[in-house]
Design a protein around this motif. Structure first.
Motif, PDB file in Angstrom:
ATOM      1  N   GLY A  96       0.822  -1.200   0.000  1.00 50.16           N
ATOM      2  CA  GLY A  96       0.000   0.000   0.000  1.00 50.16           C
ATOM      3  C   GLY A  96       0.858   1.253   0.000  1.00 50.16           C
ATOM      4  N   THR A  97       1.972   1.203   0.703  1.00 47.58           N
ATOM      5  CA  THR A  97       2.894   2.339   0.748  1.00 47.58           C
ATOM      6  C   THR A  97       3.412   2.648  -0.663  1.00 47.58           C
ATOM      7  OG1 THR A  97       3.536   1.623   2.961  1.00 47.58           O
ATOM      8  CG2 THR A  97       4.960   3.232   1.905  1.00 47.58           C
ATOM      9  N   LYS A 118      -5.014  -6.021   7.216  1.00 48.50           N
ATOM     10  CA  LYS A 118      -6.109  -5.296   6.576  1.00 48.50           C
ATOM     11  C   LYS A 118      -7.307  -6.229   6.341  1.00 48.50           C
ATOM     12  CE  LYS A 118      -3.982  -1.262   6.168  1.00 48.50           C
ATOM     13  NZ  LYS A 118      -2.603  -1.367   6.642  1.00 48.50           N
ATOM     14  N   SER A 138      -4.436  -1.079   0.597  1.00 49.05           N
ATOM     15  CA  SER A 138      -3.387  -1.965   1.131  1.00 49.05           C
ATOM     16  C   SER A 138      -3.962  -3.345   1.390  1.00 49.05           C
ATOM     17  CB  SER A 138      -2.838  -1.399   2.441  1.00 49.05           C
ATOM     18  OG  SER A 138      -2.106  -2.401   3.129  1.00 49.05           O
ATOM     19  N   GLU A 165      -7.293   1.371   4.697  1.00 53.27           N
ATOM     20  CA  GLU A 165      -8.027   0.707   5.789  1.00 53.27           C
ATOM     21  C   GLU A 165      -9.518   0.609   5.507  1.00 53.27           C
ATOM     22  OE1 GLU A 165      -7.038   3.128   9.172  1.00 53.27           O
ATOM     23  OE2 GLU A 165      -4.910   2.667   8.990  1.00 53.27           O
TER      24      GLU A 165
HETATM   25  C1  LIG Z   1      -1.553  -0.116   6.095  1.00 54.37           C
HETATM   26  C2  LIG Z   1      -1.608   1.315   5.737  1.00 54.37           C
HETATM   27  C3  LIG Z   1      -0.761   1.878   4.771  1.00 54.37           C
HETATM   28  C4  LIG Z   1       0.388   1.154   4.153  1.00 54.37           C
HETATM   29  O1  LIG Z   1       0.064  -0.028   3.551  1.00 54.37           O
HETATM   30  P1  LIG Z   1       1.174  -1.206   3.476  1.00 54.37           P
HETATM   31  O2  LIG Z   1       0.514  -2.185   2.556  1.00 54.37           O
HETATM   32  O3  LIG Z   1       1.363  -1.716   4.844  1.00 54.37           O
HETATM   33  O4  LIG Z   1       2.396  -0.618   2.879  1.00 54.37           O
HETATM   34  C5  LIG Z   1      -0.937   3.210   4.426  1.00 54.37           C
HETATM   35  N1  LIG Z   1      -1.866   3.953   5.004  1.00 54.37           N
HETATM   36  C6  LIG Z   1      -2.694   3.469   5.942  1.00 54.37           C
HETATM   37  C7  LIG Z   1      -3.728   4.370   6.525  1.00 54.37           C
HETATM   38  C8  LIG Z   1      -2.569   2.139   6.366  1.00 54.37           C
HETATM   39  O5  LIG Z   1      -3.364   1.673   7.338  1.00 54.37           O
END
Ligand SMILES: *Cc1c(COP(=O)(O)O)cnc(C)c1O
Length: 393
Positions: free
Chosen positions: A72-73, A210, A205, A179
């Motif tokens: 997600g990042t 999640k 993500s 989320e």
């Molecule tokens: C989990 C999350 C991310 C990052 O996602 P990853 O898949 O862990 O890199 C970004 N923003 C929010 C609000 C998150 O909860």
């Protein structure tokens, strides 16, 4: 033990029989698709599960395009690049969120401008945002390149005034819907829309904790054909198709693997089941805590939350705080966890401009999440409920 419970097998208990906060729900369908991916020999980012996962995901949330990413990042990072964020730019972001929302702003060399939450949804305050954008316009200051709106804990933001403020100043919106997969608006201008599909770009993500997981993974969604094509390009090392090893800019190795996409496709097919489970768990907690002095999660007409992590706030001024509540629950085998420390209090972002901040500070000081794995049993939920009630007895 990671503290999120994600390292446990489904339904497994943590140390000393602790009821985990959240664990992935992995079943037969997931096993079947992952095995199929492995046996097909398509294990990396080229393979039929990747394109099928993207197609079905876009269909599910109602966007024209979906591009699967490694995390997600990474999805947020590429989203910011697609919207032209460069070194020296400002990017507005929610102050009260997980650090994964804001790290990509730093990767771009841009400066986060952190905006506090409002108390109704716990998301970015539309009045603070509008005031800041209007102030900059009047003062002739540069506007932020992008406004990043996070839908925390599965709760959609109050999108109309946020979009109005951004549209008035021509600033593109990136939604961090990491989320909030499954959350929608049900009234007003965005009725029927899913979080992540209102801004120019949305990011999701599929991390282990999640609502749907690929182990690690993410998704970019957009209705814009050019942005979608560029997202594919940037996430695959900026490789020019059909020309031997030609890369026309600095790209990233950010694609999701076919094995992970197999897991994701199975989870997507079960998303309604997961959302229904989260709703059932939230409704039970709401009923069980109705007479307690706790602040319960937002319930806002027209904003259809998923209650990804069911979170409550301890009352102010009864002499005991969030940490006493956490210790009480943990001693009774309840895997509760504090809400995030706001970004303005995180060492890498301590110098970022902050607009207000008291609401996010309060959510951190008073907030914690309760076990709400989709496979939480009635007996375990009863145990959590009793542990919570006994704190106030
Ligand atoms: C989990 C999350 C991310 C990052 O996602 P990853 O898949 O862990 O890199 C970004 N923003 C929010 C609000 C998150 O909860």
């Amino acid at each position: 033990m990671t503290g999120t419970g994600e390292a446990h097998a489904p339904g497994a208990r943590g140390p000393e029989g602790t009821i985990p906060l959240a664990v992935p729900n992995i079943g037969e369908l997931e096993r079947r698709y992952v095995l199929e991916a492995v046996e097909s020999g398509f294990v990396s980012s080229v393979g039929p599960f990747v394109s099928e996962f993207e197609r079905r995901f876009a269909e599910r949330v109602g966007s024209k395009h979906a591009i699967a990413c490694a995390t997600g990042t990474a999805a947020i990072h590429v989203g910011l690049l697609l919207l032209g964020v460069e070194r020296g730019d400002d990017v507005v972001c929610s102050d009260f969120t997980f650090v994964g929302s804001v790290n990509p702003i730093a990767y771009c060399g841009a400066r986060p401008v952190l905006v506090d939450s409002e108390t109704t949804t716990w998301n970015l305050d539309p009045a603070l945002l509008a005031a800041e954008l209007d102030r900059r316009a009047t003062a002739g200051e540069a506007q932020p390149k992008v406004v990043e709106i996070v839908h925390v804990l599965g709760q959609p933001a109050d999108m109309e005034p946020l979009m109005d403020a951004c549209d008035r100043h021509g600033i593109p919106v990136l939604e961090d819907a990491a989320e909030s997969l499954g959350a929608t608006w049900s009234t007003g201008r965005y009725a029927g829309r899913h979080t992540g599909t209102v801004g120019r770009i949305g990011a999701f993500s599929f991390n282990g904790n999640k609502i749907a997981t690929t182990g690690g993974g993410g998704m970019i969604v957009t209705d814009d054909d050019d942005l979608a094509a560029r997202a594919r390009h940037l996430t695959t090392q900026a490789k020019v198709p059909d020309v031997g090893y030609l890369h026309d800019e600095v790209g990233y190795n950010y694609r999701l693997t076919n094995i992970a996409a197999g897991l994701g496709l199975a989870q997507l097919e079960r998303l309604d089941e997961f959302v229904a489970a989260k709703h059932r768990i939230a409704a039970r907690y709401d009923a069980a805590f109705a007479d307690l002095p706790l602040v319960l999660p937002p319930r806002v007409d027209g904003l259809e939350a998923t209650y990804w992590l069911y979170s409550v706030l301890v009352p102010e001024g009864d002499g005991r705080g969030r940490d006493d509540f956490l210790a009480h629950l943990q001693a009774r085998g309840v895997g509760a966890r504090a809400l995030w420390r706001p970004l303005h209090a995180q060492p890498p972002f301590i110098t970022a401009p902050v607009l207000a901040g008291a609401v996010g500070d309060g959510l951190f000081a008073r907030g914690l999440s309760l076990p709400c794995a989709t496979e939480l049993t009635d007996t375990d939920q009863q145990r959590v409920t009793e542990a919570v009630r006994s704190f106030f007895a």
